[in-house]
Design a protein around this motif. Structure first.
Motif, PDB file in Angstrom:
ATOM      1  N   PRO A  80       0.826  -1.210   0.000  1.00  0.00           N
ATOM      2  CA  PRO A  80       0.000   0.000   0.000  1.00  0.00           C
ATOM      3  C   PRO A  80       0.858   1.257   0.000  1.00  0.00           C
ATOM      4  CG  PRO A  80       0.136  -0.861   2.221  1.00  0.00           C
ATOM      5  CD  PRO A  80       1.019  -1.735   1.359  1.00  0.00           C
ATOM      6  N   VAL A  81       0.510   2.221  -0.858  1.00  0.00           N
ATOM      7  CA  VAL A  81       1.215   3.503  -0.909  1.00  0.00           C
ATOM      8  C   VAL A  81       0.194   4.596  -0.625  1.00  0.00           C
ATOM      9  CG1 VAL A  81       2.643   5.061  -2.272  1.00  0.00           C
ATOM     10  CG2 VAL A  81       2.822   2.580  -2.627  1.00  0.00           C
ATOM     11  N   LEU A  82       0.308   5.205   0.534  1.00  0.00           N
ATOM     12  CA  LEU A  82      -0.626   6.253   0.950  1.00  0.00           C
ATOM     13  C   LEU A  82      -0.053   7.611   0.592  1.00  0.00           C
ATOM     14  CD1 LEU A  82      -3.051   7.463   2.493  1.00  0.00           C
ATOM     15  CD2 LEU A  82      -1.731   7.142   4.612  1.00  0.00           C
ATOM     16  N   ASN A  83      -0.805   8.396  -0.186  1.00  0.00           N
ATOM     17  CA  ASN A  83      -0.425   9.758  -0.534  1.00  0.00           C
ATOM     18  C   ASN A  83      -1.202  10.713   0.372  1.00  0.00           C
ATOM     19  OD1 ASN A  83       0.957   9.689  -3.593  1.00  0.00           O
ATOM     20  ND2 ASN A  83      -0.340   7.947  -3.101  1.00  0.00           N
ATOM     21  N   VAL A  84      -0.497  11.596   1.066  1.00  0.00           N
ATOM     22  CA  VAL A  84      -1.183  12.445   2.044  1.00  0.00           C
ATOM     23  C   VAL A  84      -0.411  13.745   2.212  1.00  0.00           C
ATOM     24  CG1 VAL A  84       0.057  11.396   3.997  1.00  0.00           C
ATOM     25  CG2 VAL A  84      -2.191  12.440   4.383  1.00  0.00           C
ATOM     26  N   TYR A  85      -1.142  14.818   2.478  1.00  0.00           N
ATOM     27  CA  TYR A  85      -0.498  16.095   2.787  1.00  0.00           C
ATOM     28  C   TYR A  85      -0.011  16.081   4.238  1.00  0.00           C
ATOM     29  CZ  TYR A  85      -2.403  18.086  -1.522  1.00  0.00           C
ATOM     30  OH  TYR A  85      -2.696  18.347  -2.832  1.00  0.00           O
ATOM     31  N   SER A  86       1.120  16.712   4.480  1.00  0.00           N
ATOM     32  CA  SER A  86       1.703  16.745   5.816  1.00  0.00           C
ATOM     33  C   SER A  86       0.713  17.259   6.857  1.00  0.00           C
ATOM     34  CB  SER A  86       2.944  17.635   5.807  1.00  0.00           C
ATOM     35  OG  SER A  86       3.444  17.838   7.107  1.00  0.00           O
ATOM     36  N   ILE A 105       4.295   5.629   2.928  1.00  0.00           N
ATOM     37  CA  ILE A 105       3.565   6.890   3.031  1.00  0.00           C
ATOM     38  C   ILE A 105       4.356   7.975   2.306  1.00  0.00           C
ATOM     39  CG2 ILE A 105       2.568   8.615   4.574  1.00  0.00           C
ATOM     40  CD1 ILE A 105       2.466   6.474   6.748  1.00  0.00           C
ATOM     41  N   LEU A 106       3.716   8.603   1.332  1.00  0.00           N
ATOM     42  CA  LEU A 106       4.312   9.741   0.640  1.00  0.00           C
ATOM     43  C   LEU A 106       3.738  11.011   1.249  1.00  0.00           C
ATOM     44  CD1 LEU A 106       4.186   8.493  -3.069  1.00  0.00           C
ATOM     45  CD2 LEU A 106       6.106   8.409  -1.456  1.00  0.00           C
ATOM     46  N   VAL A 107       4.601  11.794   1.888  1.00  0.00           N
ATOM     47  CA  VAL A 107       4.172  12.984   2.621  1.00  0.00           C
ATOM     48  C   VAL A 107       4.436  14.211   1.748  1.00  0.00           C
ATOM     49  CG1 VAL A 107       4.344  14.260   4.781  1.00  0.00           C
ATOM     50  CG2 VAL A 107       4.822  11.796   4.756  1.00  0.00           C
ATOM     51  N   TYR A 108       3.361  14.853   1.315  1.00  0.00           N
ATOM     52  CA  TYR A 108       3.461  16.013   0.414  1.00  0.00           C
ATOM     53  C   TYR A 108       3.319  17.322   1.183  1.00  0.00           C
ATOM     54  CZ  TYR A 108       3.145  13.108  -3.794  1.00  0.00           C
ATOM     55  OH  TYR A 108       3.393  12.200  -4.803  1.00  0.00           O
ATOM     56  N   LEU A 109       3.909  18.371   0.615  1.00  0.00           N
ATOM     57  CA  LEU A 109       3.846  19.736   1.143  1.00  0.00           C
ATOM     58  C   LEU A 109       4.286  19.803   2.599  1.00  0.00           C
ATOM     59  CD1 LEU A 109       0.632  21.203  -0.533  1.00  0.00           C
ATOM     60  CD2 LEU A 109       2.987  21.169  -1.351  1.00  0.00           C
ATOM     61  N   ALA A 110       5.261  18.977   2.948  1.00  0.00           N
ATOM     62  CA  ALA A 110       5.897  19.032   4.268  1.00  0.00           C
ATOM     63  C   ALA A 110       7.046  20.017   4.155  1.00  0.00           C
ATOM     64  CB  ALA A 110       6.388  17.642   4.664  1.00  0.00           C
ATOM     65  N   SER A 111       6.728  21.299   4.298  1.00  0.00           N
ATOM     66  CA  SER A 111       7.733  22.297   3.940  1.00  0.00           C
ATOM     67  C   SER A 111       7.209  23.705   4.188  1.00  0.00           C
ATOM     68  CB  SER A 111       8.056  22.154   2.442  1.00  0.00           C
ATOM     69  OG  SER A 111       8.882  23.194   1.984  1.00  0.00           O
ATOM     70  N   VAL A 112       8.127  24.635   4.345  1.00  0.00           N
ATOM     71  CA  VAL A 112       7.726  26.047   4.335  1.00  0.00           C
ATOM     72  C   VAL A 112       7.246  26.456   2.947  1.00  0.00           C
ATOM     73  CG1 VAL A 112       9.237  26.768   6.215  1.00  0.00           C
ATOM     74  CG2 VAL A 112      10.084  26.836   3.873  1.00  0.00           C
ATOM     75  N   TYR A 113       7.611  25.666   1.942  1.00  0.00           N
ATOM     76  CA  TYR A 113       7.211  25.960   0.566  1.00  0.00           C
ATOM     77  C   TYR A 113       5.840  25.373   0.235  1.00  0.00           C
ATOM     78  CZ  TYR A 113      12.218  26.917   0.308  1.00  0.00           C
ATOM     79  OH  TYR A 113      13.487  27.405   0.542  1.00  0.00           O
ATOM     80  N   VAL A 135       7.727   2.847   5.871  1.00  0.00           N
ATOM     81  CA  VAL A 135       8.608   3.874   5.305  1.00  0.00           C
ATOM     82  C   VAL A 135       7.785   5.082   4.888  1.00  0.00           C
ATOM     83  CG1 VAL A 135      10.238   4.450   3.463  1.00  0.00           C
ATOM     84  CG2 VAL A 135      10.256   2.152   4.463  1.00  0.00           C
ATOM     85  N   ALA A 136       8.225   6.262   5.276  1.00  0.00           N
ATOM     86  CA  ALA A 136       7.608   7.508   4.821  1.00  0.00           C
ATOM     87  C   ALA A 136       8.652   8.310   4.055  1.00  0.00           C
ATOM     88  CB  ALA A 136       7.076   8.312   6.002  1.00  0.00           C
ATOM     89  N   ILE A 137       8.220   8.980   3.001  1.00  0.00           N
ATOM     90  CA  ILE A 137       9.120   9.797   2.179  1.00  0.00           C
ATOM     91  C   ILE A 137       8.588  11.223   2.147  1.00  0.00           C
ATOM     92  CG2 ILE A 137      10.108  10.133  -0.116  1.00  0.00           C
ATOM     93  CD1 ILE A 137       9.774   7.097  -0.550  1.00  0.00           C
ATOM     94  N   ARG A 138       9.460  12.146   2.506  1.00  0.00           N
ATOM     95  CA  ARG A 138       9.104  13.571   2.529  1.00  0.00           C
ATOM     96  C   ARG A 138       9.306  14.121   1.115  1.00  0.00           C
ATOM     97  NH1 ARG A 138      10.886  18.962   4.980  1.00  0.00           N
ATOM     98  NH2 ARG A 138       9.351  19.306   6.634  1.00  0.00           N
ATOM     99  N   VAL A 139       8.270  14.067   0.315  1.00  0.00           N
ATOM    100  CA  VAL A 139       8.368  14.451  -1.090  1.00  0.00           C
ATOM    101  C   VAL A 139       8.770  15.925  -1.187  1.00  0.00           C
ATOM    102  CG1 VAL A 139       7.152  14.601  -3.293  1.00  0.00           C
ATOM    103  CG2 VAL A 139       6.589  12.763  -1.671  1.00  0.00           C
TER     104      VAL A 139
END
Length: 586
Positions: free
Chosen positions: A348-354, A377-385, A433-437
């Motif tokens: 399973p690959v979960l796509n989610v906003y931080s 887990i793919l963590v999107y928009l984990a950022s000041v950007y 595993v989580a990846i900070r995209v």
């Protein structure tokens, strides 16, 4: 114009029903003028114009208390409660946030940006009112999409037990951000099809008195029904059927695309800034995941109600078929479900906003990490950007996931590292595993990443130097590189530059080796400083002679910030960091 003459809610209450209808048309036009030039939440606000006018016409805010779920549909509420200038004059557009905010008005009770919380918050208001022996109305407005979140059920369950005045308005536009998913929507459809007459009624089963409004844009019906439920002494649900994007053809025809967005051309219906960028992390990741779906029937992609932001448009979702799962706006369930799928041999690959992953802290800890199931887990928009409203900032993930046992949290600096990490995460079976995209610009190094990620917590030294080492994480790696370049060019100083890649663990062997010929270690992280990645390194060095300087964002809720200004505020500029380093090492 009626709207320009409304300076208080008393002015609104002087209008006739026919005048309210004209007012709704005027306010919808004002909304379209601002939204088309400024951007914002389009469909949710165009679809609730009549409803919110009717609410303020019948009830007496702020004595009667309104709580808007997510509150992204509260623009008309703001326009009627002393903030119309922020919708009429372009130079004042940014005076108000896109969500309710008590700093702006006494009519806004809470800062709200996440979903499914309104009924629980209103339940608290309800209980406090009863303890104070007061008699005002408590009104929660929640969209049908938000009913997929577990807290909505918890709130309704408790509201009925308390049993006193509480009005839950369900704004049913047959949509979440994209299409709805879940069993509750079968009953909502049955209630719509039967004009609210079906015997199988979820809300009545819980104990609410139930009212149905077929045309949620009919001012007569709205006002009549709201007057009927005003001052009731028990919990009531008013189920209002509305059209998302009402009054703007393109938003009505493409409800998902026009949920929210940048400025757009009203004549053509096209966004001024293209939404689809084939060279973006969401786009290339979605394409990669589709390849994996086609190759392996055991690969499944999950998300919780926000597919478009991850490149999963309607065509993508259709092609993925049963290997794509939208759980609705229910991040807690998504994480636990992914853990269960991984346990039973699926990838399973979960796509989610931080910002939304924060909602699933307990499930991450209890259901995933304790059980060590290899979900991805793919963590999107984990950022000041990323998103910059204080209800949506994504800078707390490093503190959360980086300190959770058993999970491997990774931070790529370029697309090659991103895919190397993702391929490894989807094939290994030992760890969650989580990846900070990356959230900054799309970067390609032009080199294949050959890192063996099975060797956990091994940092990559990308430049060898002495005296100073810069450990720069993820999106801030380029800042670290630029500092190293500046020190070389201006001071002939060769510094060691390190790309850690791993957030959740330390390369202690490398850190120990730096003690031989380094005096200072500088850490850079695109997240909250306190409790973050850099402070773990500072703690590791402890009482040794190594000096450590950490750079990150102070622990706060920055609101509607300019990225560059926020970085300057926190001392994160190439010039300031280089200057600090020179001073520290003399």
């Amino acid at each position: 114009m009626y709207f320009e003459k409304i300076d208080s809610l008393n002015d609104l209450k002087k209008l006739s029903i026919e005048q309210l209808k004209i007012l709704a048309d005027e306010m919808r036009e004002v909304l379209l003028l601002k939204l088309s030039s400024h951007g914002g939440h389009i469909g949710p606000n165009l679809g609730t114009v009549e409803l919110i006018i009717a609410m303020h016409y019948v009830f007496n805010s702020p004595i009667d208390q309104f709580v808007f779920d997510v509150s992204h549909q509260s623009y008309v509420h703001k326009m009627l409660t002393g903030r119309k200038q922020s919708f009429l004059e372009a130079r004042h557009y940014d005076d108000v946030s896109g969500f309710t905010n008590p700093d702006e008005s006494e009519h806004d009770l809470f800062c709200i940006g996440h979903t499914s919380t309104s009924i629980s918050l209103a339940c608290g208001l309800m209980k406090a009112r009863d303890l104070r022996q007061e008699k005002n109305n408590i009104v929660a407005v929640i969209g049908d999409g938000s009913l997929s979140g577990g807290e909505a059920y918890e709130g309704m369950n408790n509201v009925v037990e308390v049993g006193t005045n509480m009005i839950v308005i369900v704004n049913d536009n047959e949509m979440s951000i994209a299409e709805n998913h879940g069993g509750i929507y079968q009953n909502l459809k049955l209630l719509r099809d039967s004009k609210g007459k079906a015997e199988c009624n979820f809300f009545e089963a819980l104990g609410f008195e139930y009212f149905y409004i077929e045309n949620g844009h009919d001012m007569n019906e709205l006002v009549t029904t709201l007057k009927k439920v005003k001052d009731v002494e028990h919990p009531v649900v008013v189920h209002v059927h509305t059209i998302k994007g009402k009054g703007f053809k393109f938003a009505e025809e493409n409800k998902e695309m026009y949920h929210a967005g940048p400025p757009f051309d009203r004549k053509s219906g096209k966004y001024i800034y293209p939404l689809d960028n084939p060279e973006s992390y969401p786009a290339v990741t979605a394409a990669f995941l589709m390849e994996q779906i086609k190759k392996n029937p055991k690969v499944a992609v999950l998300n919780s109600g926000t597919p478009g932001g991850f490149g999963m448009n309607a065509e993508w979702r259709k092609e993925a078929g049963s290997q794509y799962i939208d759980v609705g706006i229910a991040e807690e369930h998504a994480v636990a479900m992914a853990s269960g799928m991984a346990k039973n041999g699926v990838v399973p690959v979960l796509n989610v906003y931080s910002t939304f992953l924060q909602r699933a802290y307990d499930q991450l800890s209890q259901d995933l990490c304790i059980n060590e199931n290899p979900a991805v887990i793919l963590v999107y928009l984990a950022s000041v950007y990323g998103m910059n409203d204080k209800t949506h900032v994504g800078i707390f993930d490093i503190v959360m996931l980086g300190n959770m046992p058993n999970i491997v949290y990774l931070a790529p600096t370029c697309v090659e590292e991103h895919f190397a990490m993702l391929k490894w995460a989807m094939t290994q079976r030992e760890h969650p595993v989580a990846i900070r995209v990356p959230a900054k610009e799309f970067i390609s190094s032009g080199k294949e990443d050959t890192t063996d990620y099975n060797k956990l917590n091994k940092f990559a030294v990308t430049r060898h130097g002495r005296d100073v080492a810069i450990i720069a994480l993820g999106d801030f790696y380029t800042i670290g590189r630029d500092v190293a370049d500046k020190l070389k060019a201006e001071c002939n100083m060769d510094v060691t530059l390190i790309n850690p890649k791993f957030i959740s663990g330390l390369d202690t062997a490398l850190l120990d080796s730096l003690k031989k010929d380094h005096k200072l270690v500088v850490t850079l992280e695109d997240g909250v400083l306190e409790g973050g990645f850099g402070q773990k390194i500072a703690s590791y060095y402890g009482t040794s002679d190594m000096k450590v300087k950490n750079y990150g964002i102070k622990n706060s809720f920055p609101d509607r910030y300019n990225v560059e200004e926020l970085l300057i505020e926190n001392g994160i500029t190439v010039e300031k960091i280089a200057e600090d380093m020179e001073k520290i090492i003399g």
